[in-house]
Motif scaffolding. Structure first.
Motif, PDB file in Angstrom:
ATOM      1  N   ALA A 236       0.898  -1.256  -0.007  1.00  0.00           N
ATOM      2  CA  ALA A 236       0.147   0.062   0.138  1.00  0.00           C
ATOM      3  C   ALA A 236       0.768   1.203  -0.003  1.00  0.00           C
ATOM      4  N   PHE A 237       1.828   1.250   0.576  1.00  0.00           N
ATOM      5  CA  PHE A 237       2.863   2.470   0.963  1.00  0.00           C
ATOM      6  C   PHE A 237       3.427   2.684  -0.478  1.00  0.00           C
ATOM      7  N   ARG A 239       2.472   1.717  -3.403  1.00  0.00           N
ATOM      8  CA  ARG A 239       1.327   2.279  -4.586  1.00  0.00           C
ATOM      9  C   ARG A 239       1.329   3.599  -4.283  1.00  0.00           C
ATOM     10  N   GLN A 240       0.977   3.880  -2.752  1.00  0.00           N
ATOM     11  CA  GLN A 240       0.952   5.546  -2.679  1.00  0.00           C
ATOM     12  C   GLN A 240       1.927   6.286  -3.045  1.00  0.00           C
ATOM     13  N   ARG A 241       3.556   5.740  -2.792  1.00  0.00           N
ATOM     14  CA  ARG A 241       4.633   6.594  -3.481  1.00  0.00           C
ATOM     15  C   ARG A 241       4.495   6.597  -4.777  1.00  0.00           C
ATOM     16  N   PHE A 243       1.994   6.371  -6.676  1.00  0.00           N
ATOM     17  CA  PHE A 243       1.097   7.266  -7.239  1.00  0.00           C
ATOM     18  C   PHE A 243       1.271   8.837  -7.275  1.00  0.00           C
ATOM     19  N   THR A 244       1.956   9.094  -6.100  1.00  0.00           N
ATOM     20  CA  THR A 244       2.399  10.459  -5.868  1.00  0.00           C
ATOM     21  C   THR A 244       3.478  10.957  -7.019  1.00  0.00           C
ATOM     22  N   ALA A 300      -8.672  10.068  -5.265  1.00  0.00           N
ATOM     23  CA  ALA A 300      -8.421  10.471  -3.931  1.00  0.00           C
ATOM     24  C   ALA A 300      -9.675  10.200  -2.941  1.00  0.00           C
ATOM     25  N   ASP A 303     -10.861   6.707  -2.712  1.00  0.00           N
ATOM     26  CA  ASP A 303      -9.861   6.107  -1.554  1.00  0.00           C
ATOM     27  C   ASP A 303     -10.156   6.269  -0.289  1.00  0.00           C
TER      28      ASP A 303
END
Ligand code: ADP
Length: 462
Positions: A236-237, A239-241, A243-244, A300, A303
């Motif tokens: 998840a982290f 993916r988040q990174r 994504f950013t 966003a 989510d």
């Protein structure tokens, strides 16, 4: 303080429980043995009485025992016999030598009425079990026989047992406590290592795993569950990174284009037409930015679960027809044939705006990725409790290796081509979210070179 350790608490409970069980067990053994020993004693008194009854003699009609039946004075404290006549007078007393056992009148009277009883008497400092029973004569009860049997042996055995229990109880308890501490320690030691390892895992470095070689027991499962959880967090982290990073990259491209055009325009004096051309181009890039930011915002908020999903009756067919009509000018402009294969009337409980957006996104893609002269078809059907919506085209299709990933955020099969068309790779991510938010799913099929088909399955309203 010490009770904050599971090990100490576990041991304490274990020892307490064991103490109670041991006490119960010891008490039970003691009482049972005591009962049995007294029973045996009474039986041996009874059999001695039976023997003596066989040798009772009568003097002047009163029962008594021959002198041979009297014990020698030294053993009078161990056992004795006494005989009473029908009037309750003593006719023979073997206990006299040792000081005489007190006579229990009530017991003698009961025996004279035919009732056998057992009591305890004291001779000197000895305790004796005394059995009092009637002597049956030729015509009725002729007298009473009293037989005493020392309780000494029984008492010795019982006190020996008491001593053994008194020593064994604390020793067993101490040994069990030590064993308990050891076992609890052994069982819980993986948890301590688990805690130490878990402390090393931080949000910055989720690559660490416990990876402990544990059997498939409670602790082993805990460790594995923990590892699985960290793996999910890690993904998840990541993916988040990602994504950013992707979002920043996607936003920078149009911004760089704008900056470049503005700088060139500012480089020297130009006429109004040139400025208009630059502004038109900048306007296009800004439109693209607005679309992208809107998509990012949608994802966003999706989510974060902030988009409320209305459930209203929706006719899928009407919605598809409306979307097709909305995009018909765009299809005509590109020289495409846009058709509808009407299915049955399908009623959904869904969010009309979101489902419309889903259909528009799919049609928009199909139109964008199909060359002039091709065709795009929207169709719907129902069956098996599900409504199905299909958008197919005769475009270039999607190579098999990309099929599984087109629903990922920012994923584009051919970045250069898609970007020209104005997409950032977010459209299908939004489609997937809309389908899943309605309890449905979306999938893609394609034969490269011959087109692609996107299928959305949605649950029918009950
Ligand atoms: P985009 O905004 O780039 O269109 P999407 O998420 O809608 O992003 O689509 C992701 C990618 O999937 C696109 O870049 C395109 O390469 C591919 N794709 C989507 N729909 C089609 C289609 N109908 N035919 C061929 N390729 C498609």
């Amino acid at each position: 303080m010490i009770l904050r350790s599971v090990r100490a608490r576990l041991t304490l409970w274990y020892v307490l429980l064991l103490a109670v069980i041991l006490a119960g067990f010891s008490g039970g053994v003691y009482l049972l043995l005591r009962h049995n020993l007294y029973d045996n004693l009474d039986q041996s008194a009874q059999s001695r009485a039976d023997t003596l009854l066989g040798v009772v003699i009568y003097e002047e009609g009163r029962p008594t025992l021959p002198l041979t039946a009297s014990p020698d004075p030294s053993s009078a404290e161990e056992s004795f016999a006494r005989v009473f006549d029908a009037a309750g007078e003593v006719t023979f007393d073997g206990s006299a030598a040792a000081g005489g056992a007190p006579i229990d009148r009530a017991a003698v009277d009961r025996a004279l009425r035919g009732e056998t009883s057992t009591r305890t008497a004291t001779v000197g400092d000895e305790k004796l079990r005394v059995r009092v029973l009637p002597i049956e004569g030729e015509d009725g009860i002729a007298g009473v026989l009293e037989v005493g049997q020392s309780r000494d042996d029984v008492n010795d055995t019982l006190s020996a047992l008491l001593i053994i229990l008194a020593v064994a109880y604390p020793v067993t308890l101490a040994a069990a406590s030590a064993g308990g501490v050891f076992l609890a320690g052994r069982a819980l030691s993986p948890i301590d290592s688990l805690t130490r390892l878990a402390r090393r895992i931080t949000a910055e470095d989720l690559s660490e795993r416990l990876a402990m070689e544990l059997p498939d027991d409670e602790v082993g499962r805990l460790a594995r569950t923990f590892d699985d959880m960290i793996a999910r967090l890690d993904a998840a982290f990541r993916r988040q990174r990602q994504f950013t990073a992707d979002a920043s990259h996607e936003l920078r491209t149009p911004l760089t284009a704008i900056k470049g055009q503005v700088e060139v325009a500012l480089g020297k004096e130009r006429d109004a037409a040139d400025y208009r051309e630059v502004l038109r181009s900048v306007n296009e890039e800004v439109d693209r930015l607005i679309r992208m930011v809107a998509s990012l915002l949608t994802l966003a908020r999706a989510d974060a679960g902030q988009i409320p999903i209305a459930t209203e009756p929706v006719s899928l067919g009407d919605l598809v027809v409306a979307a097709v009509e909305q995009l018909r000018p765009m299809a005509e402009q590109r020289g495409l044939e846009l058709g509808v294969e009407a299915g049955p009337t399908v009623a959904l409980q869904a969010d009309e705006d979101l489902i419309l957006q889903l259909v528009l996104n799919l049609l928009d893609n199909a139109i964008k990725y199909t060359a002039p002269g091709g065709s795009v078809t929207a169709a719907w059907s129902a069956g098996g409790g599900q409504a199905q919506l299909r958008v197919s085209d005769t475009g270039a299709g999607i190579p098999a290796e990309h099929l599984g990933r087109v629903f990922d955020r920012f994923y584009r099969v051919d970045s250069a081509r898609s970007r020209d068309e104005g997409g950032a790779g977010l459209g299908l991510s939004i489609c997937r979210w809309i389908a899943e938010a309605h309890g449905g799913s979306i999938s893609a099929e394609s034969e490269p070179g011959r087109g692609a088909t996107f299928t959305v399955a949605l649950p029918l309203s009950p």
